[in-house]
Design an enzyme around this catalytic site. Structure first.
Site, PDB file in Angstrom:
ATOM      1  N   TYR A  46      -6.769   6.616   3.936  1.00 56.07           N
ATOM      2  CA  TYR A  46      -6.907   5.597   2.895  1.00 56.07           C
ATOM      3  C   TYR A  46      -6.022   4.375   3.201  1.00 56.07           C
ATOM      4  O   TYR A  46      -6.490   3.238   3.198  1.00 56.07           O
ATOM      5  CB  TYR A  46      -6.548   6.166   1.514  1.00 56.07           C
TER       6      TYR A  46
ATOM      7  N   ASP B 275     -10.139   5.950  -2.505  1.00 55.47           N
ATOM      8  CA  ASP B 275      -9.107   6.637  -3.289  1.00 55.47           C
ATOM      9  C   ASP B 275      -9.777   7.192  -4.547  1.00 55.47           C
ATOM     10  O   ASP B 275     -11.003   7.122  -4.696  1.00 55.47           O
ATOM     11  CB  ASP B 275      -7.930   5.703  -3.612  1.00 55.47           C
TER      12      ASP B 275
ATOM     13  N   GLU C 178       0.830  -1.213   0.000  1.00 56.05           N
ATOM     14  CA  GLU C 178       0.000   0.000   0.000  1.00 56.05           C
ATOM     15  C   GLU C 178       0.859   1.254   0.000  1.00 56.05           C
ATOM     16  O   GLU C 178       0.514   2.247  -0.632  1.00 56.05           O
ATOM     17  CB  GLU C 178      -0.961  -0.004   1.195  1.00 56.05           C
TER      18      GLU C 178
END
Ligand code: SF4
Length: 367
Positions: free
Chosen positions: A132, A150, A49
């Site tokens: 996020y 996102d 991520e």
């Protein structure tokens, strides 16, 4: 813009369940096999991520396994030197992510016994982790029912509900966040978040969405009203600013070049405190300003430079033109925060892609 409650009224619980089942079924059939999707290790999911923030999947793939081969656990990452992490991150850009990754690893080891935390407040307290990333890691690794919003997901949700306007406008983004949370499939939070992202990347694309192949077309207001091409409205892009950077490639008798660290003469975003050639941001006259900088910083008075072809370098909304100037200096200074290294050995220290581009121009290997 419709308020969230209007959306709730439009989609009955049964319709929400049908939408969730359609999308999750599609995702299980069409999901792409990325290495971070074959693990439930929170560390590996978190690293992915972090890399995927601001970097395309295709660019992340060659770095991901290599990075994890070097830093195979959060403990190893926490105990590493910053320069080692930056070197392994080299080529991915936005190096603050690598620094934050290491700092967060140290915090995870110190405060959470080496395990990525399980709650949103604890995840948000880690360096480099925003809403996020926290939601993505917690949902995928632990199944925490948090929606990860996102740009891709926002576009899909806006089309599903025919929400117009600038999606990044703070109030609209907050409303999208609530919509995302309302639609979340709590029992399959990780898959659900990834399914929405995958739909946004493969089907509900920014241009020419493929509505005829879409598993949720029956629930999509933009599609039924033929508005898919108009939502979201195109964002007005700021005009790119052109920045000129003059870099000095100073070679000594042994063919080594002078590298410096954080010379403070130009924008850190570009070179990011890694090893680099002495450089200045050009105002008017590149060669003169570079000479002045070398004289003031290293006491070097260069009579003649050879100017090599410029190299282009893009950094988000800036167009950067790198102007390499080569000079022969029989004896290069050895000062704090400088290093002498053969150009061919540049890969042994952490350098930015801009520095590598300049070196390629000097070595004649630029594409
Ligand atoms: Fe996107 Fe079209 Fe699917 Fe709606 S139907 S979510 S616009 S691809």
């Amino acid at each position: 813009m419709p308020h969230n409650s209007r959306v709730k009224r439009r989609l009955s619980p049964r319709a929400v369940t049908a939408l969730q089942q359609s999308l999750l079924g599609w995702f299980r059939r069409h999901r792409r096999a990325y290495p971070w999707r074959t693990t439930d290790d929170p560390y590996r999911i978190w690293v992915a991520e972090m890399m995927l923030q601001q970097t395309r999947i295709a660019a992340v793939l060659p770095h991901y396994e290599r990075f994890l081969a070097t830093f195979s656990s959060v403990n190893i990452l926490a105990g590493s030197k910053e320069s080692e992490v930056l070197r392994a991150w080299s080529g991915l850009g936005y190096y603050s992510r690598a620094r934050n990754l290491r700092l967060a690893a140290q915090k995870i080891v110190a405060d959470h016994a080496g395990r990525f935390p399980r709650t949103l407040p604890e995840a948000l307290a880690l360096p480099g982790i925003g809403q996020y990333t926290a939601a993505a890691v917690l949902s995928i690794a632990y199944g925490v029912p948090l929606a990860a919003l996102d740009g891709n997901v926002a576009r899909v949700l806006a089309r599903l509900h025919a929400l117009r306007g600038d999606l990044r406008q703070p109030r609209r983004w907050s409303a999208l966040q609530r919509l995302a949370q309302d639609l979340l499939s709590s029992e399959s939070a990780g898959d659900w978040n990834q399914a929405l992202m995958e739909l946004g990347e493969l089907v509900c694309t920014p241009q020419n969405p493929r509505c005829s192949e879409c598993p949720v077309a029956a629930s999509c207001v933009a599609h039924t009203r033929c508005l898919a091409d108009r939502i979201p409205a195109p964002r007005r892009k700021p005009r790119p600013v052109t920045v000129l950077i003059a870099a000095a490639i100073l070679r000594d008798n042994d063919g080594r070049v002078l590298l410096v660290r954080d010379p403070g003469a130009h924008d850190h975003v570009l070179f990011s405190r890694m090893w680099q050639f002495p450089a200045v941001q050009v105002q008017n006259h590149a060669e003169h300003e570079l000479s002045m900088h070398l004289s003031a910083t290293f006491g070097l008075n260069i009579d003649a430079f050879e100017q090599l072809p410029a190299a282009k370098h893009g950094v988000t909304f800036r167009k950067v033109l790198l102007l390499p100037f080569v000079a022969y200096v029989p004896r290069l200074p050895k000062l704090a925060r400088t290093r002498l290294l053969a150009l061919e050995q540049l890969g042994k220290v952490p350098v930015s892609s801009a520095t590598r581009k300049i070196a390629a121009t000097v070595l004649g290997t630029a594409p």
